[in-house]
Scaffold this active site. Sequence first.
Site, PDB file in Angstrom:
ATOM      1  N   ARG A 187       6.886  13.593 -12.455  1.00  0.00           N
ATOM      2  CA  ARG A 187       6.185  12.369 -12.061  1.00  0.00           C
ATOM      3  C   ARG A 187       4.674  12.453 -12.318  1.00  0.00           C
ATOM      4  O   ARG A 187       4.044  11.471 -12.722  1.00  0.00           O
ATOM      5  CB  ARG A 187       6.410  12.094 -10.578  1.00  0.00           C
ATOM      6  N   TRP A 228       7.520   5.803 -15.417  1.00  0.00           N
ATOM      7  CA  TRP A 228       7.169   6.046 -16.830  1.00  0.00           C
ATOM      8  C   TRP A 228       7.523   7.488 -17.191  1.00  0.00           C
ATOM      9  O   TRP A 228       8.099   7.749 -18.252  1.00  0.00           O
ATOM     10  CB  TRP A 228       5.677   5.787 -17.018  1.00  0.00           C
ATOM     11  N   GLY A 274       5.243   7.054 -11.989  1.00  0.00           N
ATOM     12  CA  GLY A 274       6.380   7.947 -11.773  1.00  0.00           C
ATOM     13  C   GLY A 274       7.565   7.545 -12.635  1.00  0.00           C
ATOM     14  O   GLY A 274       8.199   8.398 -13.289  1.00  0.00           O
ATOM     15  N   ASP A 295       0.770   0.608 -10.833  1.00  0.00           N
ATOM     16  CA  ASP A 295       2.086   1.063 -10.378  1.00  0.00           C
ATOM     17  C   ASP A 295       2.987   1.428 -11.559  1.00  0.00           C
ATOM     18  O   ASP A 295       2.878   0.835 -12.635  1.00  0.00           O
ATOM     19  CB  ASP A 295       2.728  -0.057  -9.545  1.00  0.00           C
ATOM     20  N   GLY A 296       3.895   2.355 -11.324  1.00  0.00           N
ATOM     21  CA  GLY A 296       4.924   2.669 -12.313  1.00  0.00           C
ATOM     22  C   GLY A 296       4.711   3.989 -13.043  1.00  0.00           C
ATOM     23  O   GLY A 296       5.433   4.298 -13.989  1.00  0.00           O
ATOM     24  N   ASN A 346       0.002   7.026   0.788  1.00  0.00           N
ATOM     25  CA  ASN A 346       0.375   8.002  -0.242  1.00  0.00           C
ATOM     26  C   ASN A 346       0.360   9.450   0.255  1.00  0.00           C
ATOM     27  O   ASN A 346       0.902  10.343  -0.404  1.00  0.00           O
ATOM     28  CB  ASN A 346      -0.537   7.882  -1.480  1.00  0.00           C
ATOM     29  N   TRP A 347      -0.240   9.705   1.437  1.00  0.00           N
ATOM     30  CA  TRP A 347      -0.192  11.067   2.011  1.00  0.00           C
ATOM     31  C   TRP A 347       1.244  11.470   2.298  1.00  0.00           C
ATOM     32  O   TRP A 347       1.547  12.663   2.429  1.00  0.00           O
ATOM     33  CB  TRP A 347      -1.013  11.140   3.304  1.00  0.00           C
TER      34      TRP A 347
HETATM   35  C1  FPP Z   1       1.435   4.526  -8.544  1.00  0.00           C
HETATM   36  O1  FPP Z   1       2.494   4.924  -9.382  1.00  0.00           O
HETATM   37  C2  FPP Z   1       0.191   5.199  -8.940  1.00  0.00           C
HETATM   38  C3  FPP Z   1      -0.537   6.061  -8.170  1.00  0.00           C
HETATM   39  C4  FPP Z   1      -0.156   6.414  -6.783  1.00  0.00           C
HETATM   40  C5  FPP Z   1      -1.747   6.719  -8.662  1.00  0.00           C
HETATM   41  C6  FPP Z   1      -2.503   5.979  -9.734  1.00  0.00           C
HETATM   42  C7  FPP Z   1      -3.686   6.748 -10.126  1.00  0.00           C
HETATM   43  C8  FPP Z   1      -4.182   6.844 -11.361  1.00  0.00           C
HETATM   44  C9  FPP Z   1      -3.625   6.184 -12.566  1.00  0.00           C
HETATM   45  C10 FPP Z   1      -5.391   7.698 -11.568  1.00  0.00           C
HETATM   46  C11 FPP Z   1      -6.615   6.905 -11.641  1.00  0.00           C
HETATM   47  C12 FPP Z   1      -7.787   7.730 -11.419  1.00  0.00           C
HETATM   48  C13 FPP Z   1      -8.940   7.298 -10.835  1.00  0.00           C
HETATM   49  C14 FPP Z   1     -10.079   8.216 -10.645  1.00  0.00           C
HETATM   50  C15 FPP Z   1      -9.072   5.893 -10.407  1.00  0.00           C
HETATM   51  P1  FPP Z   1       3.829   5.474  -8.683  1.00  0.00           P
HETATM   52  O2  FPP Z   1       3.725   6.943  -8.586  1.00  0.00           O
HETATM   53  O3  FPP Z   1       4.005   4.755  -7.381  1.00  0.00           O
HETATM   54  O4  FPP Z   1       4.912   5.058  -9.712  1.00  0.00           O
HETATM   55  P2  FPP Z   1       6.460   4.731  -9.358  1.00  0.00           P
HETATM   56  O5  FPP Z   1       6.443   3.477  -8.537  1.00  0.00           O
HETATM   57  O6  FPP Z   1       7.087   4.561 -10.692  1.00  0.00           O
HETATM   58  O7  FPP Z   1       6.981   5.919  -8.590  1.00  0.00           O
END
Ligand code: FPP
Length: 253
Positions: free
Chosen positions: A43, A35, A33, A30-31, A78-79
């Site tokens: 994002r 970052w 976006g 998590d995190g 996430n969709w």
């Molecule tokens: C959550 O961060 C992260 C995700 C929805 C995607 C994570 C995927 C990867 C790091 C790619 C890995 C690849 C494979 C093939 C396993 P967020 O977008 O929710 O962050 P936020 O909470 O800061 O918005």
Amino acid sequence: MLALPATPPASLLDGLDPHGIPRHVACVMDGNGRWAERRGLVRTAGHAAGEEALLDAVEGALALGIEWLTVFAFSTENWNRPADEVAFLMEFNREVLARHRHRLHEQGVRVRFIGRRDEKVPPALLDHMDRSIELTRDNTRCTLTIAFNYGGQAELVDAVRAMVAEGVDPDDIDVERIRHHLYDPEMPDVDLFVRTSGEMRISNFLLWQVAYSELVFTDALWPDFRKEHLAAAVAEYQRRERRFGGLLTEAAP
Ligand code: FPP
């Protein structure tokens, strides 16, 4: 909340009990976006930066002797994200598999997936998932399970549906029967659950398998997560007393 040691240890295993390594570690990455937003980037740049963290976490798992590492790459919820972010994640996951499955194979990592293989997942991505599974199926050092189009509640719904479809007698339903109908019946329960970015939630990840997990949270955002954070989470895990609903032997009368 997890803190890293002031001085990084010379070896990842320094200060850890080699006999107390969790068998199965699950990570909510998590995190990404946040970052990116903190750097004034879009994002999706955060997801891209998360790739390096994932590779480093796998290296950490191998160095520590963690047998099962499960990561949450894309949830059934996430969709609902903006269409361009969803499209990016589909393409990105396909590319990550294409870029790294041979390296994972050389490292002795077996790649598996949990989640719904439905029509929403692009065929090209399914193809790369299948190729990754096939290439690495006989590896034994570590199983990297990627939860994709995954939800813990959906997994239980699918297990119940399968049992009903098979005509399982309600009296024959027990913990083992349900486990047998989960996406990967061989997956052991999670010993250590790690979530980055300071959020303290399970968020529908591995609901069945986290029944007795130790939960560790870190403020690090996923793109900043490295094997040292994983080792620090294991150190925290080793400080916990796991009782599985019973009593510690010393505490028993
Ligand atoms: C959550 O961060 C992260 C995700 C929805 C995607 C994570 C995927 C990867 C790091 C790619 C890995 C690849 C494979 C093939 C396993 P967020 O977008 O929710 O962050 P936020 O909470 O800061 O918005």
